[in-house]
Design an enzyme around this catalytic site. Structure first.
Site, PDB file in Angstrom:
ATOM      1  N   ASP A  98      25.875  32.342  31.646  1.00  9.76           N
ATOM      2  CA  ASP A  98      24.526  31.972  32.105  1.00  9.76           C
ATOM      3  C   ASP A  98      23.755  31.280  30.976  1.00  9.76           C
ATOM      4  O   ASP A  98      23.047  30.308  31.201  1.00  9.76           O
ATOM      5  CB  ASP A  98      23.790  33.228  32.575  1.00  9.76           C
ATOM      6  CG  ASP A  98      24.616  34.013  33.584  1.00  9.76           C
ATOM      7  OD1 ASP A  98      24.945  33.460  34.638  1.00  9.76           O
ATOM      8  OD2 ASP A  98      24.975  35.171  33.290  1.00  9.76           O
ATOM      9  N   HIS A 149      23.850  39.927  35.279  1.00  8.67           N
ATOM     10  CA  HIS A 149      24.651  38.724  35.557  1.00  8.67           C
ATOM     11  C   HIS A 149      24.733  38.580  37.074  1.00  8.67           C
ATOM     12  O   HIS A 149      25.688  38.994  37.723  1.00  8.67           O
ATOM     13  CB  HIS A 149      26.046  38.822  34.954  1.00  8.67           C
ATOM     14  CG  HIS A 149      26.924  37.705  35.447  1.00  8.67           C
ATOM     15  ND1 HIS A 149      26.692  36.378  35.127  1.00  8.67           N
ATOM     16  CD2 HIS A 149      27.995  37.685  36.280  1.00  8.67           C
ATOM     17  CE1 HIS A 149      27.585  35.616  35.743  1.00  8.67           C
ATOM     18  NE2 HIS A 149      28.380  36.382  36.449  1.00  8.67           N
TER      19      HIS A 149
HETATM   20  P1  NAX Z   1      41.163  36.615  39.802  1.00 10.16           P
HETATM   21  O1  NAX Z   1      41.123  37.276  41.134  1.00 10.16           O
HETATM   22  O2  NAX Z   1      41.781  35.278  39.660  1.00 10.16           O
HETATM   23  O3  NAX Z   1      41.914  37.583  38.772  1.00 10.16           O
HETATM   24  C1  NAX Z   1      41.610  38.934  38.654  1.00 10.16           C
HETATM   25  C2  NAX Z   1      42.891  39.611  38.243  1.00 10.16           C
HETATM   26  O4  NAX Z   1      42.560  40.971  37.939  1.00 10.16           O
HETATM   27  C3  NAX Z   1      43.944  39.640  39.330  1.00 10.16           C
HETATM   28  O5  NAX Z   1      45.152  39.095  38.815  1.00 10.16           O
HETATM   29  C4  NAX Z   1      44.084  41.130  39.668  1.00 10.16           C
HETATM   30  O6  NAX Z   1      45.414  41.482  40.011  1.00 10.16           O
HETATM   31  C5  NAX Z   1      43.623  41.780  38.372  1.00 10.16           C
HETATM   32  N1  NAX Z   1      43.134  43.137  38.509  1.00 10.16           N
HETATM   33  C6  NAX Z   1      42.414  43.694  39.513  1.00 10.16           C
HETATM   34  N2  NAX Z   1      42.195  44.987  39.272  1.00 10.16           N
HETATM   35  C7  NAX Z   1      42.765  45.263  38.078  1.00 10.16           C
HETATM   36  C8  NAX Z   1      42.863  46.429  37.304  1.00 10.16           C
HETATM   37  N3  NAX Z   1      42.364  47.601  37.730  1.00 10.16           N
HETATM   38  N4  NAX Z   1      43.528  46.366  36.128  1.00 10.16           N
HETATM   39  C9  NAX Z   1      44.076  45.205  35.709  1.00 10.16           C
HETATM   40  N5  NAX Z   1      44.012  44.050  36.410  1.00 10.16           N
HETATM   41  C10 NAX Z   1      43.350  44.088  37.574  1.00 10.16           C
HETATM   42  O7  NAX Z   1      39.663  36.642  39.272  1.00 10.16           O
HETATM   43  P2  NAX Z   1      39.003  35.795  38.109  1.00 10.16           P
HETATM   44  O8  NAX Z   1      38.513  34.518  38.652  1.00 10.16           O
HETATM   45  O9  NAX Z   1      39.905  35.783  36.936  1.00 10.16           O
HETATM   46  O10 NAX Z   1      37.681  36.681  37.820  1.00 10.16           O
HETATM   47  C11 NAX Z   1      37.762  37.962  37.251  1.00 10.16           C
HETATM   48  C12 NAX Z   1      36.413  38.656  37.315  1.00 10.16           C
HETATM   49  O11 NAX Z   1      35.449  37.929  36.570  1.00 10.16           O
HETATM   50  C13 NAX Z   1      35.839  38.788  38.724  1.00 10.16           C
HETATM   51  O12 NAX Z   1      35.302  40.093  38.886  1.00 10.16           O
HETATM   52  C14 NAX Z   1      34.717  37.775  38.723  1.00 10.16           C
HETATM   53  O13 NAX Z   1      33.697  38.101  39.649  1.00 10.16           O
HETATM   54  C15 NAX Z   1      34.240  37.896  37.310  1.00 10.16           C
HETATM   55  N6  NAX Z   1      33.402  36.810  36.770  1.00 10.16           N
HETATM   56  C16 NAX Z   1      32.442  37.147  35.894  1.00 10.16           C
HETATM   57  C17 NAX Z   1      31.659  36.200  35.260  1.00 10.16           C
HETATM   58  C18 NAX Z   1      30.613  36.584  34.270  1.00 10.16           C
HETATM   59  O14 NAX Z   1      29.914  35.697  33.785  1.00 10.16           O
HETATM   60  N7  NAX Z   1      30.436  37.864  33.909  1.00 10.16           N
HETATM   61  C19 NAX Z   1      31.803  34.763  35.596  1.00 10.16           C
HETATM   62  C20 NAX Z   1      33.103  34.422  36.224  1.00 10.16           C
HETATM   63  C21 NAX Z   1      33.639  35.439  37.192  1.00 10.16           C
HETATM   64  O15 NAX Z   1      33.027  35.258  38.435  1.00 10.16           O
END
Ligand code: NAX
Length: 327
Positions: free
Chosen positions: A161, A189
């Protein structure tokens, strides 16, 4: 050369990690003289672990001089063992028709378990950075389970952000992004967060002097920063990944750089009108590598106070929804 840092990354086969891992291994996060061992965690599902193997093959094929080792696992105890930094990227996404409260609870369960294990097995100096949403509340939940590691070590990322706001101010003023400083993100966020333009500087001058369009600053600017994530999804058909990975590199690198001033979600301790027990985006100054102090004494006008009240309300509500999970 220093011994290698152990860096645990969850969600390691996901789209953010795909952009993040090469940056860590290339030295962008910890510097060109620091080797790293990547401890990569995924869910115990064949497809995810297979994808993780593919990611590791690509990292091998980069022949990064600083990459001293990799561990691929579906076991959190293995991933977090002796970790110096725990980057919690993995989270459960919001499914169709899912209520916010359910998302909070499902992710709460993940972050309760991971917080507890980190506290048990990570390095005594471990630092934790949460990206997985709802990031602020997930960091709070993980910290609440810790008995050994202090709560201040658990931070959540609002740097994306900040970076978005920095570029938008630079574009509006017609200057390079490097000319914009001191733009801080207050609160959650989420679209409620507040990019506090009144403290921002453009070429050393108050942003409001260089952009004398108060209606734009209070209106379009705040709204566009808050809704930038949705705009990326609408355009790309997928959520921010490269920019999120880049922001995490900035978040950790600045937390390792004494003197750096940046926005991080940390336990608020009541600063700037936030409830003391929530994790709020706040301006901090890094003191020693991995530690920081909250910048105090910034003045907030009535508009800023109303924005902070709104984002604080959301954080307090989120805390209420996961109250039974807090350790
Ligand atoms: P993806 O869905 O591409 O990847 C997430 C990965 O996490 C998947 O491969 C899944 O198998 C794995 N996973 C789920 N639960 C798990 C656990 N308990 N232990 C280990 N691995 C696990 O998501 P991606 O685009 O990489 O985003 C990841 C997270 O970042 C999401 O929650 C998303 O909302 C968040 N974000 C946060 C942002 C921020 O500024 N704080 C911005 C970007 C993003 O939206």
């Amino acid at each position: 050369m220093n011994p290698p840092l152990r860096v645990a990354v969850t969600g390691a086969a996901g789209q953010i990690s795909y952009s993040l891992l090469p940056r860590i291994a290339s030295g962008a996060m910890f510097g060109p003289g620091q080797r790293v061992i990547l401890q990569l965690l995924e869910v115990p599902v064949e497809k995810a672990m297979k994808a993780l193997e593919g990611v590791a093959m690509e990292l091998d094929d980069c022949a990064f001089p600083l990459l001293a080792g990799m561990e691929l696992t579906d076991n959190a105890r293995v991933a977090f063992r002796d970790a110096d930094w725990c980057l919690l990227v993995g989270a459960k996404p919001r499914g169709p028709g899912m209520e916010r409260a359910d998302l909070l609870k499902d992710n709460g369960a993940i972050f309760t378990a991971q917080g507890r294990i980190i506290d048990e097995v990570a390095s005594a100096e471990a630092r934790v950075a949460v990206v997985g949403n709802p990031a602020n509340t997930n960091a709070m939940i993980a910290a609440s389970t810790a008995r050994r590691l202090p709560a201040e070590r658990f931070t959540a990322m609002v740097r994306l952000d900040q970076n978005r706001a920095q570029t938008m101010l630079a574009r509006k003023a017609g200057v390079d992004t490097t000319a914009v400083t001191d733009i801080f993100i207050f609160g959650n966020h989420s679209p409620t967060m507040f990019p506090a333009f009144e403290h921002a500087k453009i070429q050393g001058q108050p942003a409001a002097t260089r952009i004398p369009d108060r209606a734009w600053l209070e209106g379009e600017f705040c709204e566009k920063v808050g809704k930038r994530g949705a705009a990326i999804i609408a355009a790309r058909g997928a959520s921010s990944a490269a920019s999120a990975a880049n922001a995490l590199v900035d978040h950790v690198r600045d937390l390792c750089t004494p003197g750096a001033i940046h926005s991080v979600a940390v336990p608020s301790k009541g600063h700037y009108g936030f409830a003391p027990e929530v994790w709020a985006g706040l301006p901090v100054r890094t003191t020693t590598p991995g530690s920081y102090e909250i910048l105090t004494g910034l003045t907030l006008d009535a508009f800023a106070q109303s924005k902070i009240a709104a984002t604080n309300k959301e954080l307090v509500e989120e805390r209420g929804m996961v109250a039974d999970l807090l350790g």
